[in-house]
Design a protein around this motif. Structure first.
Motif, PDB file in Angstrom:
ATOM      1  N   LYS A   1      40.535  45.770  34.636  1.00 15.59           N
ATOM      2  CA  LYS A   1      39.968  46.852  34.280  1.00 15.59           C
ATOM      3  C   LYS A   1      38.710  47.348  34.026  1.00 15.59           C
ATOM      4  O   LYS A   1      37.978  47.114  33.056  1.00 15.59           O
ATOM      5  CB  LYS A   1      40.885  47.457  32.475  1.00 15.59           C
ATOM      6  N   TRP A   2      37.418  47.141  34.998  1.00 20.89           N
ATOM      7  CA  TRP A   2      36.650  47.011  35.401  1.00 20.89           C
ATOM      8  C   TRP A   2      35.732  48.798  34.422  1.00 20.89           C
ATOM      9  O   TRP A   2      36.448  49.568  34.469  1.00 20.89           O
ATOM     10  CB  TRP A   2      35.440  47.469  36.615  1.00 20.89           C
TER      11      TRP A   2
ATOM     12  N   TYR B   1      37.790  42.787  30.907  1.00 22.98           N
ATOM     13  CA  TYR B   1      38.432  43.142  32.128  1.00 22.98           C
ATOM     14  C   TYR B   1      39.564  42.330  32.333  1.00 22.98           C
ATOM     15  O   TYR B   1      40.099  43.465  33.725  1.00 22.98           O
ATOM     16  CB  TYR B   1      37.177  43.234  32.860  1.00 22.98           C
TER      17      TYR B   1
ATOM     18  N   ARG C   1      49.552  44.291  35.932  1.00 26.67           N
ATOM     19  CA  ARG C   1      49.179  44.133  34.846  1.00 26.67           C
ATOM     20  C   ARG C   1      48.005  43.039  34.283  1.00 26.67           C
ATOM     21  O   ARG C   1      47.260  43.670  33.916  1.00 26.67           O
ATOM     22  CB  ARG C   1      50.177  44.642  33.832  1.00 26.67           C
TER      23      ARG C   1
ATOM     24  N   ARG D   1      43.068  41.175  31.189  1.00 27.65           N
ATOM     25  CA  ARG D   1      44.554  41.156  30.458  1.00 27.65           C
ATOM     26  C   ARG D   1      45.307  39.258  30.300  1.00 27.65           C
ATOM     27  O   ARG D   1      44.846  39.003  29.464  1.00 27.65           O
ATOM     28  CB  ARG D   1      45.709  42.089  30.736  1.00 27.65           C
TER      29      ARG D   1
ATOM     30  N   THR E   1      45.264  42.314  36.672  1.00 30.40           N
ATOM     31  CA  THR E   1      44.256  43.734  37.659  1.00 30.40           C
ATOM     32  C   THR E   1      43.351  44.193  36.773  1.00 30.40           C
ATOM     33  O   THR E   1      42.893  44.051  35.625  1.00 30.40           O
ATOM     34  CB  THR E   1      45.218  44.622  37.079  1.00 30.40           C
TER      35      THR E   1
END
Length: 1005
Positions: free
Chosen positions: A356-357, A258, A351, A260, A354
């Motif tokens: 990404k759920w 989730y 980016r 990066r 953050t």
């Protein structure tokens, strides 16, 4: 036999019988407990557990020591679902009952419980379920089926255990969704003097109850120690937790899908005292005097480190769920390093970090009605950041510029979660140039008030290298910033109500800018000090006490294409179309806002010291160059307040010795700028502007000096100028043959304008509308001067007449028809011309005679007739008023007229008389005319006919024209004392002018 034995036994004494019974029972006990029970357990327990768990269960051996009341289970294992792998394994479980202690205390007592080498291995599946999820489900279903017990006296079951120990345990967790594998080993646990009813007391005995000790070794040899004491009713636990060098990398893998950013390495160390207890209102806990350290942290992208820290340390950690409070004494961040890239209007770190759920369909629980949980209160005494660094590569606006910020140090005061306290801080950092040289230092201290969103700060910026901004300037301005350092000491304030407020000093030193047009210096100064600056956004004012410019320099160059280096400073860009989602404000709205509340500006003084300026014009041949040196002075009291003006007083020198002064009043800050300036140049050598005279005047300058006094007034956007130009001893050189030279006789203009002392004194007035797009001060000055020259050369006699205060026309001398004598009025005209010529000694006059063919020929013919009449009449002289109508009635003149009429015209006098009588009679209606009437008419006819037959040759007219010109020169030379070499007779005979009886004059140099 049995009967005999029984009879014999009955004969035994009672004590023997009791002993025998005891031995028999003990034997049965040994057989049942030592042999039967282990066998039953070993054969039935696996199947029972398998039925309960739904998993395959294996058990190697069960043994019970009936003498010591010690039971042992060896090699117990529970398999994973549909797999041969183990979910749980146990090498040995040993339980020993303390019979006598149990008997004496009437409470079950165990000597010890030993668990040897337990091994737990479970996993999470791709769908998120745990490997033992089905077991929990079976337990939950079974609990629902069992009847609930209604009797509960609130007392916990009494049980004592001398020691519970777990040795060499292992724990493994595998997450199939993330690929995470966690493995813990060397798990040791000891619980001494366990008593289910014992309470934790502050008075410790020699053998405190329920004291536990847990030790665990994780991956990469991380250690966890947990020691303390607990009680079961009510539940309470106190103790000390210590974690040493636990690797965080395996745990990061749980969230790696989730995030990066990749976690490279890092360890956790923590120590704290804790207390946990269960009360009627739920579980409560407390942490005391804790510390936490995250060491050697590093995150990276696929190729390189992005964020790293030597350590993050939290000290004096305290928290209480009962009070809903938490506090931390200090947070220390040591050597944080950040590598970031700004590209496509986005920071790569945003980016990378953050989450990404995955989308979740879970719904939020509704808040409870009528209840509002009290918020937690947290405080932090101090945050300290030490030796931090940030490297930012700006690929968006900076064309790959790398910003290196080093030695970042930050300390804050106390922070609270309710934001009720002002946060004090101290910040310092150093900026580095791309060559890793010091590019400036920044320090700041102050406080931030979160509740009011206000900031009060002291700021000190030292020697900020402006060349680091080069990449941000060059796309918009055609310059090369070679050097420049900005410093500032200021106090800043900001709040939503008061907005931004700045008070302090600014200094910009060693500025050096080249323009890209000439690749030479454009602007320099040694120092610009802006003292006592106050900007208030709330009051919309900018107050500056003084601006001091030391050794400023400006270079202005006109290129061969007749464009200045200043006109190319701004890089032209096509206007970008606004995005559809961007809010657009009409231009008139912005203008209205600006006009409604313009910025109020007050500048006490602008001082210049040792200033210089350079001007060069490459558009002319040869090139022109000149400079202003030693420019000193000041502009005082500059304000945007209506009705105010600033005083200007500047002094300098052109080409090092010709003084120049600028004084007066200006105010460019008003809505309609105002100025009233006097600019004066003294003793400027004109040879320095020889290239201009060669290009635009057609001649180079060999000698001359210029005094220039300029006064300009700007009011209501209308410029009015009064320029006093004095040119001394101007001497032109050779012609330049320039194609750009104006088509005017410059030498004549100079001769017209230059007095007898070699001085040209001009007063030139200029005017213009500054709103006109074509407006330019230089252009209107040149137009005004050109107009003066044009008027001078086109109307030189008007200029000469003004010199002597005359309204006469001095460009001609009038003569009577047929005559070459000057009358008195024309002599006066020549006297005025001579007076003007004496004031303009370089002027020369061309004199050309002319005749009027009709008037002069008639006058000469009449003169010839009169001479003939004088001859034939024999008179000594003719009457003064003799004319055709004034001819005598009789006498010698009449006889001579008749004689000339008969001889020259071959006509009869009687016939002519008879014809005239008939004409008069007809005109009078048949009435006879008088004799006098007839004689007068006859004499007029004869006189006029004789004039017409007189011959006037061209040579006679040519001579008349030439004589007239000679008369004019003779009068100017002999009477008015004009040098003969200044008066030139033109050949009036060769090119006879027959349009006037005047002598025409022409001014030449």
């Amino acid at each position: 036999m049995f009967k005999s034995a029984y009879k014999k036994f009955k004969s035994f004494p009672i004590w023997l019988k009791i002993t025998s019974y005891g031995v028999i029972l003990y034997g049965i006990y040994l057989i049942l407990l030592g042999l039967v029970a282990p066998y039953v357990i070993q054969t039935q327990l696996p199947s029972a557990l398998q039925t309960m768990l739904g998993r395959e269960v294996s058990l190697a051996k069960v043994s019970i020591n009936p003498f010591l009341l010690r039971a042992r289970i060896d090699d117990l294992s529970v398999a994973k679902s549909e797999s041969s792998k183990k979910l749980f394994a146990l090498k040995r479980l040993e339980v020993e009952v303390n019979f006598w202690q149990s008997l004496l205390t009437l409470n079950p007592t165990l000597s010890h419980i030993n668990i040897d080498a337990p091994d737990v291995m479970f996993s999470r599946q791709q769908d998120g379920s745990l490997s033992f999820q089905d077991i929990l489900t079976r337990f939950a279903q079974r609990a629902k089926k069992q009847p609930k017990e209604t009797h509960d006296d609130g007392k916990i079951f009494a049980l004592r255990i001398g020691k519970i120990s777990l040795l060499n345990g292992q724990f493994a967790f595998t997450d199939s969704a993330t690929g995470t594998h966690l493995h813990y080993q060397k798990l040791h646990f000891n619980l001494n003097h366990f008593d289910t009813r014992a309470l934790i007391s502050s008075h410790q005995t020699d053998k405190p109850h329920n004291k536990f000790d847990l030790k665990l070794t994780g991956q990469q040899q991380g250690q966890m120690n947990l020691t303390g004491q607990l009680q079961l009713s009510p539940f309470k636990a106190v103790g000390h937790l210590s974690v040493q060098r636990v690797a965080l990398t395996p745990y990061w893998q749980l969230i790696q899908p989730y995030i990066r950013a990749q976690f490279a390495h890092g360890t956790l160390t923590t120590k704290l005292l804790f207390a946990v207890n269960v009360q009627k209102n739920g579980l409560q806990w407390q942490l005391n005097d804790g510390s936490l350290a995250l060491n050697n942290l590093q995150w990276q992208d696929k190729t390189q480190p992005k964020v790293s820290l030597a350590h993050i340390k939290l000290s004096h950690i305290n928290a209480s769920s009962a009070d809903k409070s938490a506090s931390i004494g200090q947070v220390v961040l040591s050597k944080p390093q950040v590598e970031a890239v700004l590209k496509n209007n986005s920071l790569d770190l945003v980016r990378l970090f953050t989450p990404k759920w995955p989308a979740s369909s879970s719904t939020k629980s509704a808040p409870s009605q009528g209840q509002s949980a009290a918020p937690w209160q947290a405080s932090l005494d101090q945050v300290s950041l030490e030796d931090g660094s940030v490297s930012l590569v700006d690929d968006d606006f900076g064309q790959g510029t790398r910003w290196d910020i080093k030695k970042i140090s930050l300390k804050t005061g106390q922070l609270s979660s309710d934001l009720s306290r002002a946060i004090k801080y101290q910040l310092s950092l150093a900026l580095m140039s791309p060559s890793h040289q010091n590019a400036g230092q920044l320090s700041s201290s102050g406080e931030i008030v979160p509740q009011t969103q206000s900031v009060r700060a002291k700021l000190k910026l030292s020697d900020f290298d402006l060349t680091t901004l080069g990449a941000y300037i060059t796309p918009y301005v055609n310059i090369q910033l070679h050097s420049g350092q900005l410093s500032s000491v200021a106090q800043l304030r900001f709040s939503p109500k008061q907005q931004f407020d700045y008070q302090g000093n600014l200094a910009l030193t060693q500025l050096s800018i080249d323009d890209n047009v000439t690749d030479k210096p454009l602007l320099k100064w040694q120092k610009m000090a802006i003292n006592s600056v106050h900007f208030s956004q709330a009051k919309n004012i900018l107050d500056i006490k003084q601006i001091q410019l030391t050794k400023p320099f400006l270079r202005v160059v006109v290129t061969p294409k007749r464009q200045t280096n200043l006109s190319h400073l701004l890089v032209s860009h096509q206007a970008a179309k606004p995005s559809s989602h961007q809010a657009k404000e009409p231009p008139q709205t912005a203008a209205t806002k600006s006009a409604a509340n313009p910025l109020k500006i007050n500048i006490g003084k602008i001082s210049l010291s040792q200033g210089r300026a350079f001007f060069a014009d490459r558009s002319i041949t040869p090139n022109f160059a000149s400079g202003i040196d030693s420019l000193n002075g000041d502009i005082s009291h500059l304000s945007s307040k209506p009705g105010t003006v600033a005083k200007v007083h500047l002094k300098g020198a052109i080409d090092q010795y010709a003084p120049v002064t600028l004084s007066g009043e200006i105010n460019p800050l008003l809505k309609q700028p105002y100025l009233n300036l006097d600019l004066n140049f003294k003793n400027v050598e004109l040879v320095s502007v020889s290239p201009y005279s060669g290009t635009y005047a057609g001649y180079y300058i060999d000698k001359g000096q210029l005094d220039l006094g300029l006064n300009y007034q700007l009011k209501d956007n209308q410029l009015l100028g009064k320029n006093h130009i004095v040119i001394n001893q101007l001497q032109l050189g050779k012609a330049s043959n320039s194609s750009k030279a104006m088509n005017l006789p410059i030498k004549l203009a100079i001769a017209l304008l230059q007095d007898r002392h070699g001085v040209i004194d001009l007063g030139v007035q200029v005017s213009g509308d500054v709103n006109d797009p074509s407006f330019g001060v230089g252009s209107i000055i040149w137009a005004a001067i050109k107009n003066v020259i044009t008027k001078a050369v086109m109307s030189p006699f008007s200029l000469l007449a003004k010199l002597v205060g005359s309204d006469q026309q001095l460009n001609y001398v009038a003569f009577a028809p047929g005559r070459a004598m000057l009358d008195k009025s024309e002599q006066q005209r020549l006297d005025k011309l001579a007076e003007a010529l004496k004031k303009r000694p370089k002027l020369k006059v061309n004199v050309r005679g002319s005749v009027n063919l009709a008037q002069d020929a008639l006058a000469i013919s009449e003169f010839k007739l009169k001479q003939q009449l004088l001859k034939v009449s024999g008179l000594a002289k003719l009457p003064k008023d003799l004319s055709a109508s004034q001819f005598p009635m009789q006498g010698p003149l009449v006889d001579g007229l008749d004689k000339l009429y008969t001889s020259q015209l071959k006509k009869s006098v009687k016939a002519t008389r008879k014809k005239i009588v008939a004409q008069i009679k007809a005109q009078q209606g048949g009435k006879e005319p008088s004799a006098e009437q007839v004689t007068t008419a006859v004499h007029i006819s004869m006189y006029n006919q004789l004039i017409k037959v007189q011959k006037v040759p061209k040579s006679q007219l040519q001579n008349l024209a030439q004589i007239r010109a000679q008369q004019v020169k003779s009068y100017l030379v002999n009477h008015d004392k004009i040098d003969p070499d200044r008066i030139f007779l033109r050949n009036s005979k060769a090119e006879l002018k027959t349009d006037s009886t005047k002598v025409k004059l022409q001014i030449t140099e």
